[in-house]
Design a protein around this motif. Structure first.
Motif, PDB file in Angstrom:
ATOM      1  N   ILE A 139     -14.005 -56.328  93.895  1.00 50.13           N
ATOM      2  CA  ILE A 139     -12.704 -56.868  94.293  1.00 50.13           C
ATOM      3  C   ILE A 139     -11.938 -57.418  93.106  1.00 50.13           C
ATOM      4  O   ILE A 139     -10.704 -57.386  93.089  1.00 50.13           O
ATOM      5  CB  ILE A 139     -12.890 -57.934  95.390  1.00 50.13           C
ATOM      6  CG1 ILE A 139     -11.555 -58.181  96.088  1.00 50.13           C
ATOM      7  CG2 ILE A 139     -13.421 -59.220  94.849  1.00 50.13           C
ATOM      8  CD1 ILE A 139     -11.687 -58.773  97.439  1.00 50.13           C
ATOM      9  N   ASN A 140     -12.662 -57.892  92.065  1.00 51.67           N
ATOM     10  CA  ASN A 140     -11.934 -58.430  90.908  1.00 51.67           C
ATOM     11  C   ASN A 140     -11.079 -57.357  90.261  1.00 51.67           C
ATOM     12  O   ASN A 140      -9.949 -57.606  89.866  1.00 51.67           O
ATOM     13  CB  ASN A 140     -12.908 -59.053  89.912  1.00 51.67           C
ATOM     14  CG  ASN A 140     -13.936 -58.076  89.429  1.00 51.67           C
ATOM     15  OD1 ASN A 140     -14.354 -57.189  90.165  1.00 51.67           O
ATOM     16  ND2 ASN A 140     -14.324 -58.196  88.179  1.00 51.67           N
ATOM     17  N   TYR A 141     -11.589 -56.121  90.193  1.00 53.08           N
ATOM     18  CA  TYR A 141     -10.784 -55.050  89.605  1.00 53.08           C
ATOM     19  C   TYR A 141      -9.576 -54.736  90.472  1.00 53.08           C
ATOM     20  O   TYR A 141      -8.505 -54.413  89.957  1.00 53.08           O
ATOM     21  CB  TYR A 141     -11.631 -53.793  89.423  1.00 53.08           C
ATOM     22  CG  TYR A 141     -12.845 -54.012  88.566  1.00 53.08           C
ATOM     23  CD1 TYR A 141     -12.701 -54.323  87.217  1.00 53.08           C
ATOM     24  CD2 TYR A 141     -14.116 -53.929  89.096  1.00 53.08           C
ATOM     25  CE1 TYR A 141     -13.806 -54.541  86.427  1.00 53.08           C
ATOM     26  CE2 TYR A 141     -15.217 -54.134  88.313  1.00 53.08           C
ATOM     27  CZ  TYR A 141     -15.063 -54.448  86.979  1.00 53.08           C
ATOM     28  OH  TYR A 141     -16.157 -54.666  86.214  1.00 53.08           O
ATOM     29  N   TRP A 142      -9.760 -54.816  91.785  1.00 51.55           N
ATOM     30  CA  TRP A 142      -8.627 -54.500  92.667  1.00 51.55           C
ATOM     31  C   TRP A 142      -7.531 -55.532  92.517  1.00 51.55           C
ATOM     32  O   TRP A 142      -6.350 -55.189  92.491  1.00 51.55           O
ATOM     33  CB  TRP A 142      -9.107 -54.382  94.114  1.00 51.55           C
ATOM     34  CG  TRP A 142     -10.088 -53.262  94.285  1.00 51.55           C
ATOM     35  CD1 TRP A 142     -10.271 -52.238  93.395  1.00 51.55           C
ATOM     36  CD2 TRP A 142     -11.002 -53.046  95.330  1.00 51.55           C
ATOM     37  NE1 TRP A 142     -11.258 -51.408  93.843  1.00 51.55           N
ATOM     38  CE2 TRP A 142     -11.731 -51.877  95.032  1.00 51.55           C
ATOM     39  CE3 TRP A 142     -11.297 -53.730  96.510  1.00 51.55           C
ATOM     40  CZ2 TRP A 142     -12.727 -51.366  95.864  1.00 51.55           C
ATOM     41  CZ3 TRP A 142     -12.277 -53.230  97.341  1.00 51.55           C
ATOM     42  CH2 TRP A 142     -12.985 -52.052  97.019  1.00 51.55           C
ATOM     43  N   ILE A 143      -7.937 -56.824  92.396  1.00 54.83           N
ATOM     44  CA  ILE A 143      -6.916 -57.862  92.169  1.00 54.83           C
ATOM     45  C   ILE A 143      -6.167 -57.555  90.881  1.00 54.83           C
ATOM     46  O   ILE A 143      -4.928 -57.622  90.824  1.00 54.83           O
ATOM     47  CB  ILE A 143      -7.581 -59.249  92.091  1.00 54.83           C
ATOM     48  CG1 ILE A 143      -8.166 -59.625  93.447  1.00 54.83           C
ATOM     49  CG2 ILE A 143      -6.588 -60.297  91.632  1.00 54.83           C
ATOM     50  CD1 ILE A 143      -8.998 -60.871  93.406  1.00 54.83           C
ATOM     51  N   VAL A 144      -6.921 -57.180  89.847  1.00 54.94           N
ATOM     52  CA  VAL A 144      -6.290 -56.866  88.573  1.00 54.94           C
ATOM     53  C   VAL A 144      -5.305 -55.728  88.738  1.00 54.94           C
ATOM     54  O   VAL A 144      -4.176 -55.785  88.232  1.00 54.94           O
ATOM     55  CB  VAL A 144      -7.363 -56.515  87.517  1.00 54.94           C
ATOM     56  CG1 VAL A 144      -6.723 -55.896  86.298  1.00 54.94           C
ATOM     57  CG2 VAL A 144      -8.125 -57.746  87.125  1.00 54.94           C
ATOM     58  N   VAL A 145      -5.707 -54.682  89.486  1.00 55.34           N
ATOM     59  CA  VAL A 145      -4.821 -53.526  89.646  1.00 55.34           C
ATOM     60  C   VAL A 145      -3.549 -53.946  90.373  1.00 55.34           C
ATOM     61  O   VAL A 145      -2.431 -53.571  89.974  1.00 55.34           O
ATOM     62  CB  VAL A 145      -5.552 -52.393  90.393  1.00 55.34           C
ATOM     63  CG1 VAL A 145      -4.565 -51.310  90.780  1.00 55.34           C
ATOM     64  CG2 VAL A 145      -6.631 -51.811  89.520  1.00 55.34           C
ATOM     65  N   VAL A 146      -3.690 -54.773  91.434  1.00 55.53           N
ATOM     66  CA  VAL A 146      -2.498 -55.202  92.182  1.00 55.53           C
ATOM     67  C   VAL A 146      -1.554 -55.980  91.274  1.00 55.53           C
ATOM     68  O   VAL A 146      -0.340 -55.723  91.227  1.00 55.53           O
ATOM     69  CB  VAL A 146      -2.914 -56.040  93.406  1.00 55.53           C
ATOM     70  CG1 VAL A 146      -1.703 -56.704  94.019  1.00 55.53           C
ATOM     71  CG2 VAL A 146      -3.596 -55.165  94.426  1.00 55.53           C
ATOM     72  N   LEU A 147      -2.121 -56.929  90.503  1.00 57.05           N
ATOM     73  CA  LEU A 147      -1.270 -57.734  89.621  1.00 57.05           C
ATOM     74  C   LEU A 147      -0.607 -56.860  88.568  1.00 57.05           C
ATOM     75  O   LEU A 147       0.589 -56.987  88.278  1.00 57.05           O
ATOM     76  CB  LEU A 147      -2.109 -58.803  88.926  1.00 57.05           C
ATOM     77  CG  LEU A 147      -2.540 -59.982  89.759  1.00 57.05           C
ATOM     78  CD1 LEU A 147      -3.376 -60.910  88.929  1.00 57.05           C
ATOM     79  CD2 LEU A 147      -1.336 -60.711  90.282  1.00 57.05           C
ATOM     80  N   MET A 148      -1.408 -55.948  88.001  1.00 54.85           N
ATOM     81  CA  MET A 148      -0.892 -55.107  86.935  1.00 54.85           C
ATOM     82  C   MET A 148       0.254 -54.248  87.449  1.00 54.85           C
ATOM     83  O   MET A 148       1.291 -54.100  86.797  1.00 54.85           O
ATOM     84  CB  MET A 148      -2.036 -54.227  86.432  1.00 54.85           C
ATOM     85  CG  MET A 148      -1.782 -53.544  85.125  1.00 54.85           C
ATOM     86  SD  MET A 148      -3.203 -52.568  84.653  1.00 54.85           S
ATOM     87  CE  MET A 148      -4.150 -53.735  83.725  1.00 54.85           C
ATOM     88  N   MET A 149       0.088 -53.717  88.665  1.00 51.62           N
ATOM     89  CA  MET A 149       1.126 -52.862  89.207  1.00 51.62           C
ATOM     90  C   MET A 149       2.364 -53.656  89.556  1.00 51.62           C
ATOM     91  O   MET A 149       3.485 -53.164  89.406  1.00 51.62           O
ATOM     92  CB  MET A 149       0.601 -52.107  90.431  1.00 51.62           C
ATOM     93  CG  MET A 149      -0.343 -50.992  90.094  1.00 51.62           C
ATOM     94  SD  MET A 149       0.360 -49.871  88.883  1.00 51.62           S
ATOM     95  CE  MET A 149      -0.609 -50.196  87.460  1.00 51.62           C
ATOM     96  N   SER A 150       2.208 -54.931  90.017  1.00 48.72           N
ATOM     97  CA  SER A 150       3.436 -55.689  90.298  1.00 48.72           C
ATOM     98  C   SER A 150       4.169 -55.988  89.001  1.00 48.72           C
ATOM     99  O   SER A 150       5.409 -55.925  88.963  1.00 48.72           O
ATOM    100  CB  SER A 150       3.158 -56.952  91.109  1.00 48.72           C
ATOM    101  OG  SER A 150       1.917 -57.462  90.837  1.00 48.72           O
ATOM    102  N   GLY A 151       3.425 -56.294  87.919  1.00 54.30           N
ATOM    103  CA  GLY A 151       4.089 -56.494  86.633  1.00 54.30           C
ATOM    104  C   GLY A 151       4.797 -55.238  86.170  1.00 54.30           C
ATOM    105  O   GLY A 151       5.957 -55.267  85.752  1.00 54.30           O
ATOM    106  N   PHE A 152       4.112 -54.108  86.312  1.00 51.85           N
ATOM    107  CA  PHE A 152       4.654 -52.809  85.901  1.00 51.85           C
ATOM    108  C   PHE A 152       5.922 -52.494  86.683  1.00 51.85           C
ATOM    109  O   PHE A 152       6.940 -52.060  86.121  1.00 51.85           O
ATOM    110  CB  PHE A 152       3.566 -51.764  86.151  1.00 51.85           C
ATOM    111  CG  PHE A 152       3.876 -50.385  85.655  1.00 51.85           C
ATOM    112  CD1 PHE A 152       4.548 -50.193  84.471  1.00 51.85           C
ATOM    113  CD2 PHE A 152       3.450 -49.279  86.372  1.00 51.85           C
ATOM    114  CE1 PHE A 152       4.812 -48.919  84.005  1.00 51.85           C
ATOM    115  CE2 PHE A 152       3.718 -48.009  85.921  1.00 51.85           C
ATOM    116  CZ  PHE A 152       4.408 -47.829  84.743  1.00 51.85           C
TER     117      PHE A 152
END
Lengths: 181, 118, 138
Positions: free
Chosen positions: B7-20
């Protein structure tokens, strides 16, 4: 944190966007404490939540506080983001599980740092001894980057202004010239 | 798969995509900088969450503790945060100069001005 | 902000403690969380608070622009100088073992100086950047 990020996307008032980004940093700092990275949390709390919010507020005071509504379609960015996100999620399926002690990143070099740094350096905080001693070149480079950024800001906003606007000389630029003499 | 799992990677992906998403879809430069910051924090979270070891303590040596988190990512991210704020300051300085030169910090309006000039 | 008397009094109380805390973080970084980067930022925060409450002109009198620029360079030079001192004393660049009689004392001294250099640079950078931003008026 994700909620704060989504709120930043929706809001048009830049003042609240900046304050939310400060809150976002603070949440990140508390997450780092939970992940036992105390040094990093300390830095994030002072730098991310403090200084960078302040600088953004200073920029807002100079520029405008409201964002204009964009005319562009959001369909293309949204689809790019969803596709990239899906690819990244697919990529995580092969990653080691959270907290695994036998993850590749946790096998190499680390045992040596933990066992030997106490004897070699004599400092309890492993982060400090790696930062300043084992990776001294790296930290030297980072310091030079910060130095360069300060020089860049000075060049952009300090003296160079007169060249761009010969007719109008701001008061602060004159003051700085006097200080230079 | 147990609960923490990936789940930690998924949180990272969500945050990264919102920044992107903020960076590529918004026209306002200050908001773009905020988006870059979110992207940056997501990378930090990725590194720090990889350094966490179950039952590991903060990496400060003590006789009683045998199991520590991985200190190397902490060092990398520590310096990255400070460099990040320095580059943010540089970006904001550029925004101030853009406002100075064009009178606006909206990307669309600057493009229109450039078209009219040429 | 000259007429907010509560802010003025409270910030006068706070600033010495912020500076003291910055020094604590700087020199206690070997034993607990902390170090040059964090200490520099906290140190700069004290001056920024002073600048916000009492005005940029007053803060510039305390810390003139020339002084911050000299400190900015001094920090980087101190860091690089520790490396050169290592060469002169017969070791490699940034090799702290040769700085004192035994390796551990040398490491202690080296890390201390290097962290001090980092702290100086970071503090000077943050103060400079803030003053430059706050000094803009248009």
């Amino acid at each position: 944190m994700a909620c704060t990020a989504f709120a930043i996307i929706r809001l048009r008032n830049l003042f609240s966007v900046v304050i939310l980004s400060g809150i976002f940093s603070l949440l990140a700092a508390s997450l780092y404490v939970l992940l036992t990275a105390v040094d990093v949390a300390f830095t994030e709390a002072s730098v991310g939540a403090g200084i960078s919010t302040l600088l953004m507020l200073a920029t807002l005071a100079i520029t405008s506080e409201y964002e204009k509504k964009s005319e562009r379609s959001t369909l293309l960015p949204k689809s790019i983001v969803i596709v990239t996100g899906a690819v990244l999620i697919y990529g995580t399926l092969d990653m080691p599980l959270y907290g695994a002690a036998d993850a590749p990143a946790n096998l190499h070099l680390i045992q040596r740092f933990i066992e030997e740094s106490g004897k070699e350096i004599g400092i309890p905080n492993i982060v400090t001894s790696i930062l300043a001693s084992y990776r001294g070149y790296d930290t030297l480079g980072e310091t030079v980057v910060i130095f360069t950024a300060a020089i860049g800001v000075l060049v952009l906003l300090g003296h160079g202004r007169n060249r761009w606007r010969p007719g109008k000389q701001p008061k602060i630029a004159r003051d700085e010239q006097e200080e230079e003499v | 798969m147990e609960f923490p799992g990936l789940i930690n990677y998924w949180i990272v992906v969500v945050l990264m995509m919102s920044g992107f998403y903020i960076v590529i879809s918004q026209g306002n430069f200050v908001k773009k900088i905020v988006g870059l910051n979110i992207f940056q924090v997501s990378v930090f979270v990725l590194y720090i969450s990889m350094s966490k070891i179950d039952g590991g303590a903060a990496p400060i040596l003590d006789e009683a503790i045998k199991n520590y988190s991985n200190p190397l990512p902490h060092v990398l991210i520590l310096t990255a945060i400070v460099v990040g704020v320095a580059t943010t300051a540089l970006g904001l300085a550029l925004i101030v100069r853009i406002k100075d030169a064009y009178g606006t910090i909206e990307e669309d309006e600057i493009i229109v001005q450039e078209r009219n000039d040429s | 902000m000259n007429n907010h008397s509560i802010l003025r009094v409270v910030s006068k109380f706070m600033i010495p403690y912020i500076l003291l805390f910055a020094l604590y973080v700087q020199f206690h970084g070997d034993f607990g969380p902390g170090g040059g980067f964090q200490a520099g930022v906290i140190f700069a925060a004290a001056f920024i608070l002073y600048g916000l409450i009492f005005g940029i002109e007053a803060a510039r009198k305390v810390l003139p622009a020339t002084a911050t620029r000299i400190l900015l360079c001094a920090g980087v030079l101190l860091y690089a100088g520790v490396g050169v001192a290592g060469i002169l004393l017969g070791g490699n660049y940034l090799d702290y073992n040769v700085l004192a009689e035994n390796a551990q004392a040398g490491q202690h001294l080296g890390i201390f100086l290097v962290e001090f250099g980092v702290g100086t640079t970071v503090a000077a950078t943050m103060v400079t950047v803030f003053f430059v931003f706050a000094g803009q008026d248009f």
